[in-house]
Design a protein around this motif. Structure first.
Motif, PDB file in Angstrom:
ATOM      1  N   VAL B 395       0.821  -1.218   0.000  1.00 44.96           N
ATOM      2  CA  VAL B 395       0.000   0.000   0.000  1.00 44.96           C
ATOM      3  C   VAL B 395       0.849   1.260   0.000  1.00 44.96           C
ATOM      4  O   VAL B 395       0.472   2.258  -0.603  1.00 44.96           O
ATOM      5  CB  VAL B 395      -0.998   0.036   1.178  1.00 44.96           C
ATOM      6  CG1 VAL B 395      -2.119  -0.948   0.951  1.00 44.96           C
ATOM      7  CG2 VAL B 395      -0.315  -0.174   2.490  1.00 44.96           C
ATOM      8  N   PHE B 396       1.978   1.213   0.658  1.00 44.50           N
ATOM      9  CA  PHE B 396       2.819   2.404   0.577  1.00 44.50           C
ATOM     10  C   PHE B 396       3.827   2.270  -0.558  1.00 44.50           C
ATOM     11  O   PHE B 396       3.846   3.062  -1.494  1.00 44.50           O
ATOM     12  CB  PHE B 396       3.539   2.716   1.902  1.00 44.50           C
ATOM     13  CG  PHE B 396       4.164   4.070   1.843  1.00 44.50           C
ATOM     14  CD1 PHE B 396       3.455   5.179   2.240  1.00 44.50           C
ATOM     15  CD2 PHE B 396       5.437   4.249   1.301  1.00 44.50           C
ATOM     16  CE1 PHE B 396       3.991   6.449   2.099  1.00 44.50           C
ATOM     17  CE2 PHE B 396       5.973   5.509   1.162  1.00 44.50           C
ATOM     18  CZ  PHE B 396       5.249   6.617   1.572  1.00 44.50           C
ATOM     19  N   GLY B 397       4.651   1.231  -0.465  1.00 39.28           N
ATOM     20  CA  GLY B 397       5.748   1.091  -1.414  1.00 39.28           C
ATOM     21  C   GLY B 397       5.301   1.065  -2.856  1.00 39.28           C
ATOM     22  O   GLY B 397       5.986   1.584  -3.726  1.00 39.28           O
ATOM     23  N   THR B 398       4.164   0.454  -3.120  1.00 38.29           N
ATOM     24  CA  THR B 398       3.723   0.359  -4.505  1.00 38.29           C
ATOM     25  C   THR B 398       2.670   1.410  -4.835  1.00 38.29           C
ATOM     26  O   THR B 398       2.860   2.247  -5.711  1.00 38.29           O
ATOM     27  CB  THR B 398       3.141  -1.041  -4.772  1.00 38.29           C
ATOM     28  OG1 THR B 398       4.032  -2.005  -4.229  1.00 38.29           O
ATOM     29  CG2 THR B 398       2.952  -1.261  -6.250  1.00 38.29           C
ATOM     30  N   VAL B 399       1.550   1.360  -4.110  1.00 40.80           N
ATOM     31  CA  VAL B 399       0.420   2.184  -4.536  1.00 40.80           C
ATOM     32  C   VAL B 399       0.685   3.664  -4.265  1.00 40.80           C
ATOM     33  O   VAL B 399       0.490   4.508  -5.144  1.00 40.80           O
ATOM     34  CB  VAL B 399      -0.872   1.721  -3.847  1.00 40.80           C
ATOM     35  CG1 VAL B 399      -2.053   2.488  -4.413  1.00 40.80           C
ATOM     36  CG2 VAL B 399      -1.075   0.239  -4.050  1.00 40.80           C
ATOM     37  N   THR B 400       1.138   3.978  -3.063  1.00 41.33           N
ATOM     38  CA  THR B 400       1.355   5.395  -2.773  1.00 41.33           C
ATOM     39  C   THR B 400       2.468   5.976  -3.651  1.00 41.33           C
ATOM     40  O   THR B 400       2.352   7.093  -4.152  1.00 41.33           O
ATOM     41  CB  THR B 400       1.672   5.574  -1.279  1.00 41.33           C
ATOM     42  OG1 THR B 400       0.585   5.011  -0.528  1.00 41.33           O
ATOM     43  CG2 THR B 400       1.809   7.035  -0.921  1.00 41.33           C
ATOM     44  N   MET B 401       3.510   5.178  -3.894  1.00 43.06           N
ATOM     45  CA  MET B 401       4.572   5.655  -4.785  1.00 43.06           C
ATOM     46  C   MET B 401       4.007   5.907  -6.181  1.00 43.06           C
ATOM     47  O   MET B 401       4.362   6.887  -6.842  1.00 43.06           O
ATOM     48  CB  MET B 401       5.702   4.631  -4.868  1.00 43.06           C
ATOM     49  CG  MET B 401       6.385   4.347  -3.557  1.00 43.06           C
ATOM     50  SD  MET B 401       7.709   5.502  -3.200  1.00 43.06           S
ATOM     51  CE  MET B 401       9.098   4.582  -3.796  1.00 43.06           C
ATOM     52  N   ALA B 402       3.148   5.006  -6.644  1.00 41.60           N
ATOM     53  CA  ALA B 402       2.571   5.187  -7.980  1.00 41.60           C
ATOM     54  C   ALA B 402       1.718   6.452  -8.024  1.00 41.60           C
ATOM     55  O   ALA B 402       1.732   7.200  -9.009  1.00 41.60           O
ATOM     56  CB  ALA B 402       1.723   3.980  -8.359  1.00 41.60           C
ATOM     57  N   ILE B 403       0.967   6.704  -6.965  1.00 42.05           N
ATOM     58  CA  ILE B 403       0.137   7.910  -6.952  1.00 42.05           C
ATOM     59  C   ILE B 403       1.030   9.147  -6.991  1.00 42.05           C
ATOM     60  O   ILE B 403       0.761  10.103  -7.734  1.00 42.05           O
ATOM     61  CB  ILE B 403      -0.777   7.916  -5.717  1.00 42.05           C
ATOM     62  CG1 ILE B 403      -1.797   6.774  -5.821  1.00 42.05           C
ATOM     63  CG2 ILE B 403      -1.509   9.250  -5.586  1.00 42.05           C
ATOM     64  CD1 ILE B 403      -2.649   6.599  -4.594  1.00 42.05           C
ATOM     65  N   TYR B 404       2.114   9.120  -6.227  1.00 40.27           N
ATOM     66  CA  TYR B 404       3.063  10.236  -6.298  1.00 40.27           C
ATOM     67  C   TYR B 404       3.562  10.415  -7.732  1.00 40.27           C
ATOM     68  O   TYR B 404       3.558  11.515  -8.282  1.00 40.27           O
ATOM     69  CB  TYR B 404       4.266   9.967  -5.387  1.00 40.27           C
ATOM     70  CG  TYR B 404       4.092  10.380  -3.943  1.00 40.27           C
ATOM     71  CD1 TYR B 404       3.430  11.569  -3.615  1.00 40.27           C
ATOM     72  CD2 TYR B 404       4.633   9.611  -2.914  1.00 40.27           C
ATOM     73  CE1 TYR B 404       3.301  11.937  -2.282  1.00 40.27           C
ATOM     74  CE2 TYR B 404       4.510   9.986  -1.586  1.00 40.27           C
ATOM     75  CZ  TYR B 404       3.841  11.141  -1.276  1.00 40.27           C
ATOM     76  OH  TYR B 404       3.720  11.523   0.030  1.00 40.27           O
ATOM     77  N   GLY B 405       3.992   9.300  -8.337  1.00 37.85           N
ATOM     78  CA  GLY B 405       4.499   9.381  -9.702  1.00 37.85           C
ATOM     79  C   GLY B 405       3.458   9.970 -10.640  1.00 37.85           C
ATOM     80  O   GLY B 405       3.759  10.829 -11.474  1.00 37.85           O
ATOM     81  N   ALA B 406       2.231   9.513 -10.473  1.00 36.82           N
ATOM     82  CA  ALA B 406       1.156   9.989 -11.344  1.00 36.82           C
ATOM     83  C   ALA B 406       0.916  11.479 -11.154  1.00 36.82           C
ATOM     84  O   ALA B 406       0.709  12.222 -12.111  1.00 36.82           O
ATOM     85  CB  ALA B 406      -0.117   9.202 -11.053  1.00 36.82           C
ATOM     86  N   ILE B 407       0.963  11.917  -9.905  1.00 42.48           N
ATOM     87  CA  ILE B 407       0.717  13.337  -9.658  1.00 42.48           C
ATOM     88  C   ILE B 407       1.792  14.181 -10.339  1.00 42.48           C
ATOM     89  O   ILE B 407       1.495  15.177 -11.013  1.00 42.48           O
ATOM     90  CB  ILE B 407       0.646  13.619  -8.149  1.00 42.48           C
ATOM     91  CG1 ILE B 407      -0.629  13.003  -7.575  1.00 42.48           C
ATOM     92  CG2 ILE B 407       0.678  15.121  -7.878  1.00 42.48           C
ATOM     93  CD1 ILE B 407      -0.757  13.093  -6.082  1.00 42.48           C
TER      94      ILE B 407
END
Ligand code: HEM
Ligand SMILES: [Cu+2]
Lengths: 198, 544
Positions: B395-407
């Motif tokens: 949830v952090f390492g993958t999903v939250t990082m991806a959301i950061y990248g997307a933003i």
């Protein structure tokens, strides 16, 4: 230039409105049926693992009453099918009449259910049986109530031609909802009333 | 050939427009992102209090019931008010642009779904101020713990929790109906299923999961609420009830929910990697369809959370096997990403860094996931920090990082301005180091037997816990450069054209920020996405 991923379209095909409601509403109902499914499954498991199911002195639910309610609801579903047909043939008056019939039957059903609740020999807190009975019939009743409200709203719209003539997509959706409620009730009737008491 | 530098953004919305009821999917998308980020900060703050407590073996920062409330709300807020709504916000913003639509299928429904979420937030955070405190039964709220109501008050933390979860469920179902209908009915002419960007595929798959599985949780939550407050006994083991049924209903949703969170992240990786590697996405069709397979398989594995719940052996075996099979479509994706960046001329901009970091952490999470899927191993580490470590890598390492990248990636599209690259990189470095320091130590201490949800522990676990806590504080700090960067850049960042990344996505063919109604003329799509090897495509036609 013949490059690029996306070419501008020469003719704007876009302007015809897609029938979003016709797709989205059945999808919603499918999703909604999973809530009922979760209740049905809970009920079935609890009932299978607890014998006797009914509290002492109660042998089963009133099948006749349940059957009458079933007939009322199935009839109303028939009425709404006829109403839709009338609408397609442009017979607005007949449509209104049949629509009203559906509403009345829906209300009769609600009263039937209220009477049954009032005379119930056990309450919500009567172990698993009370909880499942009242939750299942109550949640379904809530849907019937919502359905009646939607039906009334559409009836009111049909009285205002300027409103109604612009389109009646809602009619199909409401009819679908009504059939959904009907099917759920039939499953409920089988599970709650017809399941033999042993 | 350079990309078009267009005239300044066609319109700039005043900030208070984002506090209003709007039906424009772009406004709603940004509303979701801003709101969820605020909740992310709140939940992060709770996490840091938790970590402060765990810095030392003794119980010295908060008392036990507050501690229970802290981890319950931390998990709940992270899931229901950060990851879900942040993904929904991105999808809201992007889907109509990516499929060439003017808006979503049901704009008013969309707005209502959004405005339900602040209510959820108020209910959850408000429960801290109840005299009886918040819910304390963890984010999974298992009965019989969750149906005890020692205070006897009708309005208690658990009650508000269940209400909040039910409301957020209603909001998500609305969103699900909306997204699925939008993708199904509003695609631009020529955009067949196998021409859709992978991100659209992942959202479609995730939202189908949402529609099919979430109602089970809603049903369970309703019954739990009745047990808690109205005297029924569905899940009360002392009164003809069966708490295991609740576990099934809960995980029938909450396992697929993991994919509802993770699939959009996979979509983000698939969009961003090809752009910065200047290569087509390897095996586009396989990657697209594997999203759907993940969704289907994801509904048949939920019992892997219940290996220790008096689950019969045949069931354990079945769900062990089905869980391991999930590795196949997931592995396909990872292979495709690897092949995409393989020997590409990588441009290591911030979005790309977050994607690479996210994929690396996802690999690790995948490995521990497969370990946990084997029942004999799980019987040993279940309920220990090993599990907590595993899911935080997801949830952090993958999903939250991806959301950061997307933003970062779509920031120029949303604002018409570029973020500051140096600050972005700083943010990435702090996040990546912080996350690994925070979540890696959970694995060894879990293997050694440290249980989760405890507020004091045996001194033998101290060293790793200190590392984890320091990592958590670093992670908390890492959000500061992010906020500073984006706020400053939104107002002062360098203006960029429609397509600063030279991306081939449809959303980059229109002005930044996109005008109301998005497209002047709805485009007709003739090619598959990701043609980054075709030189002419570098000048993706602007169809405005
Ligand atoms: C940002 C830094 C984060 C830190 C320092 C952190 C730390 C923690 C800690 C210490 C716990 C309590 C474990 C226990 O006592 O049992 C926990 C639980 C949890 N966290 Fe995080 N976390 C972070 C981010 C996230 C994110 C991004 C999510 C996203 C969904 C998340 C979801 C959860 C959930 C669901 C739980 C509850 C687990 C359970 O008990 O079932 N966390 N976290
Ligand atoms: Cu799972």
């Amino acid at each position: 230039m013949e490059s690029g991923n996306h070419l501008p379209s020469p003719s704007p095909v876009e302007e015809q409105e897609p029938d979003n409601l016709g797709f989205g509403f059945p999808v919603f109902l499918l999703s909604e049926s999973v809530v009922f499914l979760s209740f049905f499954i809970t009920y079935t498991i609890l009932r299978l693992t607890h014998k006797p199911w009914f509290p002492p002195g109660v042998d089963g639910l009133d099948v006749t009453r349940g059957a009458i309610n079933t007939v009322v609801l199935v009839t109303s579903s028939g009425a709404i099918i006829l109403a839709e047909r009338a609408l397609h043939r442009g017979q607005i008056r007949l449509f209104r009449l049949l629509w009203l019939a559906t509403i009345s039957l829906g209300i009769v059903f609600l009263f039937g259910q209220a009477a049954e609740w009032a005379g119930m020999p056990f309450g919500l807190d009567a172990g698993s049986v009370g909880g499942t009975f009242f939750l299942l019939t109550g949640f379904h009743g809530l849907h019937v109530f919502t359905g009646v409200c939607l039906l009334l709203y559409m009836y009111w719209r049909s009285l205002q031609p300027h409103n109604f003539d612009r389109g009646h997509e809602g009619v199909t959706a409401i009819a679908l909802f009504w059939h959904f409620v009907d099917v759920i009730w039939i499953i409920l009737f089988i599970l709650l009333y017809l399941w033999p008491v042993n | 050939m350079t990309n078009h530098i267009t005239t300044p953004a066609p319109f700039h919305r005043p900030w208070h427009d984002y506090l209003k009821f709007s039906t424009d999917h772009k406004v709603i998308g940004i509303q979701y992102l801003l709101m969820s980020f605020c909740f992310f900060l709140v939940a992060g703050l709770l996490a840091m209090i938790i970590r402060a407590e765990l810095l030392t073996p003794q119980l010295d920062v908060v008392d036990r019931s507050l501690y229970n409330g802290l981890f319950t709300l931390h998990g709940t807020i992270m899931i229901f008010l950060w990851i879900f709504p942040a993904n929904v916000g991105l999808a809201n913003y992007l889907i109509p642009l990516m499929i060439g639509a003017r808006d979503v299928a049901f704009p008013i429904l969309n707005a209502i779904a959004f405005w339900l979420m602040p209510v959820v937030g108020v209910l959850l955070i408000g429960s801290f101020f109840l005299p009886t405190g918040t819910a304390q039964a963890g984010w999974w709220s298992y009965p019989p713990v969750s149906i005890q109501n020692p205070s006897g008050n009708f309005i208690n933390g658990e009650f508000l929790w269940l209400l909040a979860v039910a409301i957020s469920g209603v909001s998500s179902i609305m969103g699900g109906v909306n997204f699925v209908t939008t993708i199904w009915k509003l695609r631009a002419p020529g955009l067949t299923l196998l021409k859709m960007p992978v991100y659209v595929w992942t959202i479609l798959s995730a939202q189908i999961l949402q529609l099919f599985c979430l109602p089970a949780l809603t049903g369970g939550a309703v019954m739990l609420l009745f047990d808690l407050s109205f005297g029924t006994t569905f899940f009360d083991p002392f009164n003809q009830g069966n708490p295991i049924i609740y576990q099934h209903l809960f995980w029938f949703y909450s396992h697929p929910a993991v994919y509802v969170m993770a699939l959009p992240a996979f979509g983000v990786f698939s969009e961003i990697l090809p752009v910065f590697a200047r290569k087509p996405l390897f095996g586009y069709k396989t990657v697209a369809i594997s999203s759907f397979l993940i969704a289907i398989q994801g509904t048949f594995v939920w019992v892997h959370h219940m290996f220790t719940s008096a689950t019969p052996n045949w069931m354990r075996m079945f769900f062990m096997a089905s869980t391991m099979l999930i590795a196949v479509p997931t592995g396909i994706k990872v292979l495709a990403w690897t092949a995409t960046v393989w020997r590409g001329s990588l441009r290591l901009k911030t979005p790309m860094l977050f994607c690479l970091g996210g994929i690396i952490m996802f690999l690790f999470a995948g490995i521990t996931g497969i370990m946990l899927a084997s029942a004999p191993f799980d019987l040993h580490v279940n309920n220990t920090y090993f599990v907590v470590g595993h899911f935080h890598y997801v949830v952090f390492g993958t999903v939250t990082m991806a959301i950061y990248g997307a933003i970062y990636f779509w920031f120029p599209k949303m604002t018409g301005r570029m973020y500051n690259e140096a600050w972005g990189k700083l943010h990435f470095v702090l996040t990546f180091i912080g996350a690994n320091l925070n979540f890696f130590p959970m694995h060894p201490i879990g293997l050694q037997g440290m249980l989760r949800r405890i507020s004091s522990y045996d001194p033998q676990y101290t060293n790793w816990n200190v590392v984890a806590s320091l990592g958590a504080f670093l992670l908390g700090m890492s959000t500061l450069p992010f906020i500073a960067n984006l706020v400053a850049s939104a107002f002062q960042g360098q203006r960029v054209g429609n397509n600063p990344w030279n991306s081939l996505g449809l959303e980059w063919t229109i002005p930044s920020p996109p005008p109301e109604e998005n497209f002047v003329v709805i485009p007709t799509i003739t090619k598959e996405p990701y043609g980054y090897d075709r030189p002419t495509d570098l000048t993706a036609e602007v169809t405005t």
